[in-house]
Design an enzyme around this catalytic site. Structure first.
Site, PDB file in Angstrom:
ATOM      1  N   GLY A 157       2.474  -3.546   2.390  1.00 22.83           N
ATOM      2  CA  GLY A 157       2.523  -2.113   2.888  1.00 22.83           C
ATOM      3  C   GLY A 157       1.324  -1.563   2.676  1.00 22.83           C
ATOM      4  N   LYS A 197      -5.681  -0.599  -0.786  1.00 23.35           N
ATOM      5  CA  LYS A 197      -6.585  -1.290  -0.007  1.00 23.35           C
ATOM      6  C   LYS A 197      -6.522  -0.959   1.598  1.00 23.35           C
ATOM      7  CE  LYS A 197      -4.008  -5.104  -0.577  1.00 23.35           C
ATOM      8  NZ  LYS A 197      -3.195  -4.830  -1.836  1.00 23.35           N
TER       9      LYS A 197
HETATM   10  P1  GDP Z   1      -2.217  -1.131  -0.653  1.00 22.74           P
HETATM   11  O1  GDP Z   1      -0.891  -2.140  -0.657  1.00 22.74           O
HETATM   12  O2  GDP Z   1      -3.348  -1.691  -1.620  1.00 22.74           O
HETATM   13  O3  GDP Z   1      -2.901  -0.935   0.775  1.00 22.74           O
HETATM   14  O4  GDP Z   1      -1.671  -0.071  -1.253  1.00 22.74           O
HETATM   15  P2  GDP Z   1      -0.365   1.077  -0.988  1.00 22.74           P
HETATM   16  O5  GDP Z   1      -0.701   1.749   0.363  1.00 22.74           O
HETATM   17  O6  GDP Z   1       0.723   0.090  -0.794  1.00 22.74           O
HETATM   18  O7  GDP Z   1      -0.362   1.840  -1.891  1.00 22.74           O
HETATM   19  C1  GDP Z   1      -1.406   2.631  -2.523  1.00 22.74           C
HETATM   20  C2  GDP Z   1      -0.930   4.245  -2.392  1.00 22.74           C
HETATM   21  O8  GDP Z   1      -1.240   5.172  -3.146  1.00 22.74           O
HETATM   22  C3  GDP Z   1      -0.376   4.596  -1.033  1.00 22.74           C
HETATM   23  O9  GDP Z   1       0.737   5.544  -1.113  1.00 22.74           O
HETATM   24  C4  GDP Z   1      -1.792   5.498  -0.613  1.00 22.74           C
HETATM   25  O10 GDP Z   1      -1.469   6.348   0.303  1.00 22.74           O
HETATM   26  C5  GDP Z   1      -1.820   6.052  -2.306  1.00 22.74           C
HETATM   27  N1  GDP Z   1      -3.289   6.251  -2.591  1.00 22.74           N
HETATM   28  C6  GDP Z   1      -4.602   5.460  -2.246  1.00 22.74           C
HETATM   29  N2  GDP Z   1      -5.508   5.692  -2.763  1.00 22.74           N
HETATM   30  C7  GDP Z   1      -5.228   7.053  -3.487  1.00 22.74           C
HETATM   31  C8  GDP Z   1      -6.095   7.680  -4.622  1.00 22.74           C
HETATM   32  O11 GDP Z   1      -7.040   7.616  -4.850  1.00 22.74           O
HETATM   33  N3  GDP Z   1      -5.166   8.697  -5.133  1.00 22.74           N
HETATM   34  C9  GDP Z   1      -3.949   8.908  -4.786  1.00 22.74           C
HETATM   35  N4  GDP Z   1      -3.015   9.841  -5.554  1.00 22.74           N
HETATM   36  N5  GDP Z   1      -2.963   8.291  -3.906  1.00 22.74           N
HETATM   37  C10 GDP Z   1      -3.889   7.255  -3.454  1.00 22.74           C
HETATM   38  P1  IMO Z   2       0.252  -5.133  -0.684  1.00 22.70           P
HETATM   39  O1  IMO Z   2      -0.370  -5.792   0.446  1.00 22.70           O
HETATM   40  C1  IMO Z   2       2.715  -5.394  -4.283  1.00 22.70           C
HETATM   41  C2  IMO Z   2       5.197  -9.213  -4.642  1.00 22.70           C
HETATM   42  C3  IMO Z   2       6.654  -9.057  -4.452  1.00 22.70           C
HETATM   43  C4  IMO Z   2       7.156  -9.983  -5.584  1.00 22.70           C
HETATM   44  C5  IMO Z   2       6.282 -10.978  -5.224  1.00 22.70           C
HETATM   45  C6  IMO Z   2       6.533 -12.055  -4.225  1.00 22.70           C
HETATM   46  O2  IMO Z   2       0.884  -3.968  -0.120  1.00 22.70           O
HETATM   47  O3  IMO Z   2      -0.518  -5.003  -1.733  1.00 22.70           O
HETATM   48  P2  IMO Z   2       7.005 -12.070  -1.516  1.00 22.70           P
HETATM   49  O4  IMO Z   2       7.846 -11.417  -0.608  1.00 22.70           O
HETATM   50  O5  IMO Z   2       5.699 -11.863  -1.155  1.00 22.70           O
HETATM   51  O6  IMO Z   2       7.543 -13.407  -1.704  1.00 22.70           O
HETATM   52  O7  IMO Z   2       7.100 -11.429  -3.162  1.00 22.70           O
HETATM   53  O8  IMO Z   2       5.067 -10.576  -4.767  1.00 22.70           O
HETATM   54  N1  IMO Z   2       4.599  -8.388  -3.435  1.00 22.70           N
HETATM   55  C7  IMO Z   2       3.674  -7.481  -3.507  1.00 22.70           C
HETATM   56  N2  IMO Z   2       3.671  -6.571  -4.420  1.00 22.70           N
HETATM   57  N3  IMO Z   2       2.128  -5.327  -3.175  1.00 22.70           N
HETATM   58  C8  IMO Z   2       2.451  -6.150  -1.978  1.00 22.70           C
HETATM   59  O9  IMO Z   2       1.542  -6.041  -0.841  1.00 22.70           O
HETATM   60  C9  IMO Z   2       3.135  -7.302  -2.281  1.00 22.70           C
HETATM   61  N4  IMO Z   2       3.574  -8.425  -1.588  1.00 22.70           N
HETATM   62  C10 IMO Z   2       4.379  -8.995  -2.209  1.00 22.70           C
HETATM   63  O10 IMO Z   2       7.141  -7.691  -5.283  1.00 22.70           O
HETATM   64  O11 IMO Z   2       7.042  -9.655  -6.830  1.00 22.70           O
HETATM   65 MG    MG Z   3       0.951  -2.023  -0.735  1.00 25.94          MG
END
Ligand code: GDP
Ligand code: IMO
Ligand code: MG
Length: 405
Positions: A40, A16
């Protein structure tokens, strides 16, 4: 003018943050409406990596106002650290462009202790999220407004007394330890105080002035407190309803954007029908570098589960989809996709021939391998919602835009 919302369609970490950064380059405001520092969101621009937990990912592009809405739970220490981290990376956080709701709830160190003690079986992020929302619903929470009217410290001490009285495992040494963290909390509060305000008025004015607004969902649909895989969920409404209560005003979203990873991941406990506890799952984890941005935990990995995405479409009314991390599927002989679940919730798969060519960083659809295009087209036809963006790598520029937003 554009009124967009981005939400995760799976169990979070769909990418996202990257997509919000991309879209927010043409936005006037970006709004977080639920969750806290359990999120995160990673954004990579050239060789610089930014990880956001509470501040909306729109802050990186530097154009939009960034708003933390009333539906969020806010740890002042984490937020102050995040602001300082951003400033170290030359991202300016100014009172003209960053706002925190006075109605948001505060996460305290006690909430984090309770999270670890009470929520072990969920596998939470230990960020105190559940207990902070528990206090909110129980009407014993501390709101950000207490920082403005200087009642925070009294309320914080009352909160410690309340829990000491009601929970036998909370003893004097624990309370004294928490009290020792008070000076650090007060320092952080000093730093964030100038940003606290009535954010719903700012959002309302933005809508009235017909500005471009983007709402940034945290977590994912399947972690929703009502509609997710309860009790293995987070404690907020991660689906579209949360946007209305969590920002406080009515808004008609013209684009409801669902972010979908090209496979599935989950952190923490709970059901995961397409999970792969084998070499294929390990390969997905390695290819996708699937380790949590908040806790560093290895993410559980499995094939894409389309019936679950269909559910997310039903709940959120998605009318635009983004598929991410397609590059991580290169190098498999066969790729499977769940197209149904049997009566025991076991997935029923359709098999696709894989592709060996690197997809990483491709920016033109015609450069994708044929089998990869077939995979995307099958998903689009199955879900009956267009996939407008294909993400081919973590960097801002690793993107194929099929249907301009
Ligand atoms: P969010 O929580 O939905 O914002 O996703 P996160 O940032 O926690 O996790 C997605 C991970 O995948 C991060 O490390 C991004 O840098 C990485 N990422 C996002 N889009 C892509 C993609 O298209 N390809 C690859 N290889 N990594 C990606
Ligand atoms: P983003 O925004 C993935 C998961 C935790 C746990 C459950 C409950 O980066 O996509 P909490 O601490 O919210 O009470 O935990 O939800 N969880 C996530 N998993 N991405 C996240 O956020 C998460 N935020 C919470 O691992 O299973
Ligand atoms: Mg995340």
């Amino acid at each position: 003018m554009s009124k967009y919302i981005v939400m995760g369609s799976q169990w979070g970490d769909e990418g996202k943050g990257k997509i919000v950064d991309n879209i927010s380059q043409k936005m006037d405001s970006v709004v977080r409406f639920q969750g806290g520092a359990n999120a995160g969101h990673t954004v990579i621009i050239e060789d610089k990596k930014y990880v956001l937990h509470l501040i909306p990912s729109g802050v990186i592009s530097g154009k939009a106002k960034n708003i933390i809405g009333n539906g969020c739970v806010i740890d002042p220490v984490t937020l102050a650290d995040e602001i300082l981290d951003m400033e170290k990376s030359d991202i300016i956080i100014s009172t003209k462009k960053f706002f925190i709701s006075s109605d948001g709830h505060i996460v305290t160190p006690l909430h984090k202790i309770l999270d670890v003690k009470l929520n072990k079986k969920i596998g939470t992020t230990s960020r105190g999220i559940g207990p902070a929302y528990m206090d909110k619903a129980q009407r014993t929470g501390i709101r950000m407004e207490s920082i403005l009217d200087n009642t925070f410290e009294d309320k914080f001490l009352e909160h410690l007394e309340y829990y000491k009285k009601n929970y036998s495992f909370i003893d004097d040494p624990m309370i004294n330890e928490i009290k020792r963290s008070l000076p650090k909390i007060l320092d952080s509060i000093k730093l964030i105080k100038p940003f606290i305000t009535d954010t719903k008025q700012i959002i309302y004015n933005s809508i009235k002035n017909d500005e471009n607004i983007l709402y940034e969902g945290a977590q994912g649909t399947l972690l929703d407190i009502d509609h997710g895989s309860y009790p293995f969920v987070t404690s907020s409404s991660t689906t579209i309803g949360g946007a209305f209560t969590g920002a406080g005003v009515f808004i008609e979203f013209d684009k409801r954007i669902g972010i979908m990873k090209s496979y599935t991941t989950r952190v923490g406990e709970g059901p995961f029908p397409t999970e792969l506890n084998n070499k294929i799952g390990e390969k997905l984890r390695k290819n996708g570098n699937e380790f949590g941005a908040t806790t560093g935990r290895p993410r559980r990995c499995g094939w894409l589960d389309l019936p679950l995405i269909k559910k997310a479409i039903m709940l959120n009314g998605f009318n635009y989809l983004v598929i991410t991390k397609l590059s991580c599927l290169s190098g498999f002989d066969k790729i499977k996709v769940a197209i149904d679940h049997d009566k025991n919730d076991k997935p029923i798969y359709k098999k696709f021939p894989g592709w060996q060519k690197k997809v990483y960083g491709i920016t033109k659809i015609k450069e994708l391998p044929k089998n990869c295009i077939n995979y995307i087209e099958f998903i689009e036809n199955y879900l009956k919602i267009p996939i407008g963006i294909i993400s081919t790598g973590p960097n801002r520029k690793h993107i194929i835009v099929k249907d301009e937003l």
